[in-house]
Design a protein around this motif. Sequence first.
Motif, mmCIF file in Angstrom:
data_model
loop_
_atom_site.group_PDB
_atom_site.id
_atom_site.type_symbol
_atom_site.label_atom_id
_atom_site.label_comp_id
_atom_site.label_asym_id
_atom_site.label_seq_id
_atom_site.Cartn_x
_atom_site.Cartn_y
_atom_site.Cartn_z
ATOM 1 N N LYS A 32 85.737 5.858 18.106
ATOM 2 C CA LYS A 32 86.157 6.767 19.178
ATOM 3 C C LYS A 32 87.280 6.141 20.006
ATOM 4 C CE LYS A 32 81.774 9.230 19.719
ATOM 5 N NZ LYS A 32 80.675 9.547 20.644
ATOM 6 N N GLN A 33 87.170 4.836 20.258
ATOM 7 C CA GLN A 33 88.228 4.167 21.021
ATOM 8 C C GLN A 33 89.538 4.145 20.233
ATOM 9 O OE1 GLN A 33 86.352 0.420 21.913
ATOM 10 N NE2 GLN A 33 85.599 1.146 23.882
ATOM 11 N N MET A 34 89.441 3.930 18.931
ATOM 12 C CA MET A 34 90.654 3.949 18.111
ATOM 13 C C MET A 34 91.264 5.347 18.067
ATOM 14 S SD MET A 34 90.039 1.230 14.996
ATOM 15 C CE MET A 34 88.948 2.287 14.118
ATOM 16 N N ALA A 35 90.421 6.377 18.097
ATOM 17 C CA ALA A 35 90.936 7.746 18.111
ATOM 18 C C ALA A 35 91.698 8.021 19.402
ATOM 19 C CB ALA A 35 89.792 8.740 17.950
ATOM 20 N N ASP A 39 95.647 8.888 19.494
ATOM 21 C CA ASP A 39 96.177 10.072 20.179
ATOM 22 C C ASP A 39 97.223 9.676 21.219
ATOM 23 O OD1 ASP A 39 94.567 11.697 18.674
ATOM 24 O OD2 ASP A 39 93.109 12.108 20.268
ATOM 25 N N LEU A 40 96.971 8.580 21.914
ATOM 26 C CA LEU A 40 97.921 8.105 22.918
ATOM 27 C C LEU A 40 99.223 7.664 22.252
ATOM 28 C CD1 LEU A 40 98.510 7.381 25.879
ATOM 29 C CD2 LEU A 40 97.479 5.146 25.435
ATOM 30 N N ASN A 41 99.111 6.911 21.172
ATOM 31 C CA ASN A 41 100.307 6.430 20.471
ATOM 32 C C ASN A 41 101.094 7.571 19.828
ATOM 33 O OD1 ASN A 41 99.771 3.790 21.164
ATOM 34 N ND2 ASN A 41 98.641 3.364 19.284
ATOM 35 N N ALA A 50 93.962 9.327 28.448
ATOM 36 C CA ALA A 50 93.374 8.225 27.677
ATOM 37 C C ALA A 50 92.373 7.451 28.534
ATOM 38 C CB ALA A 50 94.472 7.298 27.159
ATOM 39 N N LYS A 51 92.724 7.197 29.782
ATOM 40 C CA LYS A 51 91.793 6.505 30.684
ATOM 41 C C LYS A 51 90.532 7.330 30.906
ATOM 42 C CE LYS A 51 94.965 3.624 33.307
ATOM 43 N NZ LYS A 51 95.525 3.303 34.627
ATOM 44 N N ARG A 52 90.712 8.646 31.066
ATOM 45 C CA ARG A 52 89.561 9.518 31.277
ATOM 46 C C ARG A 52 88.635 9.501 30.066
ATOM 47 N NH1 ARG A 52 87.362 13.933 29.891
ATOM 48 N NH2 ARG A 52 88.990 14.550 28.442
ATOM 49 N N ARG A 53 89.222 9.560 28.878
ATOM 50 C CA ARG A 53 88.410 9.544 27.653
ATOM 51 C C ARG A 53 87.699 8.205 27.476
ATOM 52 N NH1 ARG A 53 91.824 12.623 22.859
ATOM 53 N NH2 ARG A 53 92.058 14.612 23.943
ATOM 54 N N ARG A 54 88.388 7.120 27.800
ATOM 55 C CA ARG A 54 87.749 5.797 27.693
ATOM 56 C C ARG A 54 86.598 5.670 28.688
ATOM 57 N NH1 ARG A 54 93.401 3.554 27.364
ATOM 58 N NH2 ARG A 54 93.782 3.299 25.138
ATOM 59 N N ALA A 55 86.801 6.193 29.885
ATOM 60 C CA ALA A 55 85.726 6.159 30.886
ATOM 61 C C ALA A 55 84.538 6.997 30.421
ATOM 62 C CB ALA A 55 86.241 6.665 32.228
#
Length: 110
Positions: A32-35, A39-41, A50-55
């Motif tokens: 999930k983190q790689m996804a 997506d960010l890249n 990206a920060k929201r998804r990681r949180a």
Amino acid sequence: ILVVINFIVVTKGAERIAEVGARFTLDAMPGKQMAVDADLNAGLINEAEAKRRRAELSDEADFFGSMDGASKFVRGDALAGMLILAINIVGGFIIGVAQHGLSAGQAADS
């Protein structure tokens, strides 16, 4: 007998469900983190998203980890409750016989 069966089925089942949920969540975390990074890249999401998804991923992992710990606590709590019940029954029987002069049969009935 029903209390013991209830203890075994409910606490063991809940503990196993929490363990499996935590394991699947933690096993899926790197993907999930790689996804999110992909997506960010690729420019599909911005840095804030990206920060929201990681949180969100972190919160999910914390939740399932907490549930695993809570299930172990509940199991211990149920075991303590059964021990207290047994002590109360034996203690009540002894008090009935020793202090109130009841026969063993009368103490067991009451």
